[in-house]
Design a protein around this motif. Structure first.
Motif, PDB file in Angstrom:
ATOM      1  N   LYS A   9     -41.079  24.975 -31.307  1.00 54.17           N
ATOM      2  CA  LYS A   9     -40.752  24.237 -32.545  1.00 54.17           C
ATOM      3  C   LYS A   9     -40.561  25.316 -33.540  1.00 54.17           C
ATOM      4  CE  LYS A   9     -43.891  22.017 -34.887  1.00 54.17           C
ATOM      5  NZ  LYS A   9     -43.303  21.800 -36.366  1.00 54.17           N
ATOM      6  N   LYS A  10     -41.366  26.300 -33.757  1.00 54.09           N
ATOM      7  CA  LYS A  10     -41.031  27.243 -34.661  1.00 54.09           C
ATOM      8  C   LYS A  10     -39.926  28.171 -34.441  1.00 54.09           C
ATOM      9  CE  LYS A  10     -43.873  31.226 -34.384  1.00 54.09           C
ATOM     10  NZ  LYS A  10     -44.969  31.696 -33.964  1.00 54.09           N
ATOM     11  N   ARG A  11     -39.632  28.561 -33.248  1.00 54.63           N
ATOM     12  CA  ARG A  11     -38.590  29.348 -32.882  1.00 54.63           C
ATOM     13  C   ARG A  11     -37.217  28.694 -32.887  1.00 54.63           C
ATOM     14  NH1 ARG A  11     -40.870  33.823 -28.885  1.00 54.63           N
ATOM     15  NH2 ARG A  11     -43.167  33.613 -29.587  1.00 54.63           N
ATOM     16  N   PRO A  64     -35.763  26.687 -37.724  1.00 49.73           N
ATOM     17  CA  PRO A  64     -34.826  27.281 -38.094  1.00 49.73           C
ATOM     18  C   PRO A  64     -33.407  26.471 -38.531  1.00 49.73           C
ATOM     19  CG  PRO A  64     -35.869  28.692 -36.636  1.00 49.73           C
ATOM     20  CD  PRO A  64     -36.396  27.225 -36.412  1.00 49.73           C
ATOM     21  N   VAL A  65     -33.329  25.448 -37.348  1.00 50.27           N
ATOM     22  CA  VAL A  65     -31.920  24.786 -37.324  1.00 50.27           C
ATOM     23  C   VAL A  65     -32.092  23.619 -38.311  1.00 50.27           C
ATOM     24  CG1 VAL A  65     -30.869  23.133 -36.037  1.00 50.27           C
ATOM     25  CG2 VAL A  65     -31.397  25.108 -34.996  1.00 50.27           C
ATOM     26  N   LEU A  66     -33.179  23.250 -38.759  1.00 50.33           N
ATOM     27  CA  LEU A  66     -33.788  22.122 -39.753  1.00 50.33           C
ATOM     28  C   LEU A  66     -33.292  22.796 -41.296  1.00 50.33           C
ATOM     29  CD1 LEU A  66     -34.552  19.290 -39.448  1.00 50.33           C
ATOM     30  CD2 LEU A  66     -36.822  20.039 -39.434  1.00 50.33           C
ATOM     31  N   TRP A  98     -46.635  34.414 -27.050  1.00 49.70           N
ATOM     32  CA  TRP A  98     -46.450  32.787 -27.011  1.00 49.70           C
ATOM     33  C   TRP A  98     -47.871  32.445 -27.078  1.00 49.70           C
ATOM     34  CZ3 TRP A  98     -42.698  29.095 -25.348  1.00 49.70           C
ATOM     35  CH2 TRP A  98     -41.309  29.559 -25.659  1.00 49.70           C
ATOM     36  N   GLY A  99     -48.857  33.193 -27.023  1.00 51.66           N
ATOM     37  CA  GLY A  99     -50.426  32.568 -26.749  1.00 51.66           C
ATOM     38  C   GLY A  99     -50.751  31.754 -25.655  1.00 51.66           C
ATOM     39  N   ILE A 100     -50.043  31.999 -24.558  1.00 47.86           N
ATOM     40  CA  ILE A 100     -50.464  31.351 -23.314  1.00 47.86           C
ATOM     41  C   ILE A 100     -50.918  32.178 -22.305  1.00 47.86           C
ATOM     42  CG2 ILE A 100     -48.983  29.259 -24.004  1.00 47.86           C
ATOM     43  CD1 ILE A 100     -47.004  30.503 -21.855  1.00 47.86           C
ATOM     44  N   VAL A 101     -50.952  33.635 -22.755  1.00 43.66           N
ATOM     45  CA  VAL A 101     -51.750  34.506 -21.565  1.00 43.66           C
ATOM     46  C   VAL A 101     -52.513  35.483 -22.417  1.00 43.66           C
ATOM     47  CG1 VAL A 101     -51.076  36.478 -20.364  1.00 43.66           C
ATOM     48  CG2 VAL A 101     -50.009  34.599 -19.823  1.00 43.66           C
ATOM     49  N   ARG A 102     -53.670  35.868 -21.891  1.00 45.83           N
ATOM     50  CA  ARG A 102     -54.439  36.878 -22.494  1.00 45.83           C
ATOM     51  C   ARG A 102     -55.004  37.852 -21.782  1.00 45.83           C
ATOM     52  NH1 ARG A 102     -59.564  34.818 -21.502  1.00 45.83           N
ATOM     53  NH2 ARG A 102     -59.452  32.847 -20.394  1.00 45.83           N
ATOM     54  N   LYS A 103     -55.378  38.956 -22.479  1.00 42.92           N
ATOM     55  CA  LYS A 103     -56.142  39.987 -21.695  1.00 42.92           C
ATOM     56  C   LYS A 103     -57.361  39.877 -21.288  1.00 42.92           C
ATOM     57  CE  LYS A 103     -53.618  43.847 -24.156  1.00 42.92           C
ATOM     58  NZ  LYS A 103     -53.824  45.118 -24.642  1.00 42.92           N
ATOM     59  N   THR A 124     -33.855  15.081 -36.381  1.00 43.80           N
ATOM     60  CA  THR A 124     -34.618  16.228 -36.000  1.00 43.80           C
ATOM     61  C   THR A 124     -35.930  16.343 -36.899  1.00 43.80           C
ATOM     62  OG1 THR A 124     -32.499  17.311 -35.900  1.00 43.80           O
ATOM     63  CG2 THR A 124     -34.508  18.669 -36.116  1.00 43.80           C
ATOM     64  N   THR A 125     -35.821  15.825 -38.221  1.00 43.27           N
ATOM     65  CA  THR A 125     -37.314  16.106 -38.990  1.00 43.27           C
ATOM     66  C   THR A 125     -38.150  14.972 -38.251  1.00 43.27           C
ATOM     67  OG1 THR A 125     -35.981  16.588 -40.973  1.00 43.27           O
ATOM     68  CG2 THR A 125     -38.052  15.584 -41.197  1.00 43.27           C
ATOM     69  N   THR A 126     -37.629  13.986 -37.915  1.00 45.66           N
ATOM     70  CA  THR A 126     -38.701  12.771 -37.361  1.00 45.66           C
ATOM     71  C   THR A 126     -39.288  13.458 -35.951  1.00 45.66           C
ATOM     72  OG1 THR A 126     -37.431  11.103 -37.981  1.00 45.66           O
ATOM     73  CG2 THR A 126     -38.738  10.519 -36.136  1.00 45.66           C
ATOM     74  N   VAL A 127     -38.398  13.907 -34.939  1.00 45.95           N
ATOM     75  CA  VAL A 127     -38.978  14.418 -33.901  1.00 45.95           C
ATOM     76  C   VAL A 127     -39.846  15.516 -34.123  1.00 45.95           C
ATOM     77  CG1 VAL A 127     -38.213  15.826 -31.850  1.00 45.95           C
ATOM     78  CG2 VAL A 127     -36.813  13.908 -32.597  1.00 45.95           C
ATOM     79  N   ASN A 128     -39.546  16.428 -35.129  1.00 46.77           N
ATOM     80  CA  ASN A 128     -40.184  17.476 -35.453  1.00 46.77           C
ATOM     81  C   ASN A 128     -41.669  17.152 -36.101  1.00 46.77           C
ATOM     82  OD1 ASN A 128     -40.247  20.368 -35.741  1.00 46.77           O
ATOM     83  ND2 ASN A 128     -40.455  20.246 -37.936  1.00 46.77           N
TER      84      ASN A 128
END
Lengths: 168, 168
Positions: free
Chosen positions: B101-103, B107-109, B67-72, B140-144
């Motif tokens: 957004k990506k996950r 995909p729903v859009l 997820w990019g929120i923890v690192r070694k 959804t597009t607007t929010v995205n």
DNA sequence: TTTTATTTTCAATAATTTTTGAAAGTTTCG
DNA sequence: CGAAACTTTCAAAAATTATTGAAAATAAAA
């Protein structure tokens, strides 16, 4: 694609979207079914369409009413209850936002505020903790405020503000 | 309140917040633990602090890295791996938004777009359906798009724009 | 009032999701 | 290389969440 297949695909998609956001799949599917229905549906019709039990229909329809996105509609000559979902999607978005804000953001904000001020300790470590709590609270408050604004806005407002922002 | 109790309360709160948004409770708690830690933690320390198994720590730490929120983080004189979470909360918010957004939105859009154009039928009923799909897609597009803008923004930007909006 | 239709509740069951823990895999060191 | 330290994997078990279905409650009709 055939209309019926498209409806089914939409109902499935909405169900999995809900699951990934911590919302009961069936609740979302009942809402999706009502949203693409051209007429009010009875509990029996929902049972039949989604192949679920009466109890399940009842609980989820109640929950949807509680969320403010489904309502009862009286049908002449019918004794049983019928349900409809409003087709105004912007209203739907606002209502869902409002409910989630109330249920899942505001209680957390309250706890963060307690935590940022409730620790007496003044050690380096405690100050670091308070800073993190403070920053979490600050970002959450900002987001919460933006959502508040969105809830009160009309769709045009959001779009036009958004466009202005983009251009900057 | 004692610092340790406040940390525990925060970790618990974050766990339940995660659950209500469809995110694994332990994943959120591991992140919360790292966020309020003043030093990098090893798998053993996380196991001990949260009373969970090695396998569970491993899976969730990997997910957080993904997820990019923890690192070694390398610790001198230590063979084992240590982990840290960045304390920049605005960055955290942006990264989580980007991933969700990506996950869970894009995909729903994609499916909504297929549905709004993929039905050949031109009956009244089909037109109603297409209208609903179109409106869902549009909101959804607007929010995205707004989220996209937020991801690229710095905290000051968001705050100042928000303030401007409020004043209108 | 009694009967019938309909809705609600909730304990039991089923489905899903999460966690464990031990074996297999990998890396580092002597 | 071989042993020790550490990480990863994943099938089985546990925990959690959702669903059923029948009984109880309620409401409408006879």
């Amino acid at each position: 694609m055939k209309l019926e297949d498209a409806k089914i695909k939409y109902i499935h998609t909405w169900g999995s979207l809900a699951t990934s956001w911590g919302i009961n799949k069936t609740m979302a599917q009942v809402h999706a079914l009502l949203l693409v229905s051209t007429k009010p549906l009875s509990a029996d019709e929902i049972m039949e369409a989604l192949k679920i039990s009466r109890g399940n229909v009842n609980m989820n329809v109640r929950a949807l009413i509680d969320w403010g996105i489904v309502r009862k509609e009286f049908v002449v000559g019918e004794r049983k209850e019928f349900f409809v979902a409003d087709k105004d999607i912007w209203e739907l978005f606002k209502q869902v936002t409002k409910e989630r804000k109330k249920r899942e953001i505001e209680p957390v904000l309250k706890i963060l505020d307690e935590l940022k001020s409730g620790v007496e300790d003044n050690s380096e470590e405690a100050e670091t903790f308070k800073k993190v709590m403070n920053d979490l609270s600050s970002v959450t408050t900002t987001v919460n405020g933006i959502l508040d604004k969105a809830i009160k806005a009309d769709e045009h407002w959001l779009l036009s503000n958004f466009t202005k922002m983009i251009k900057k």
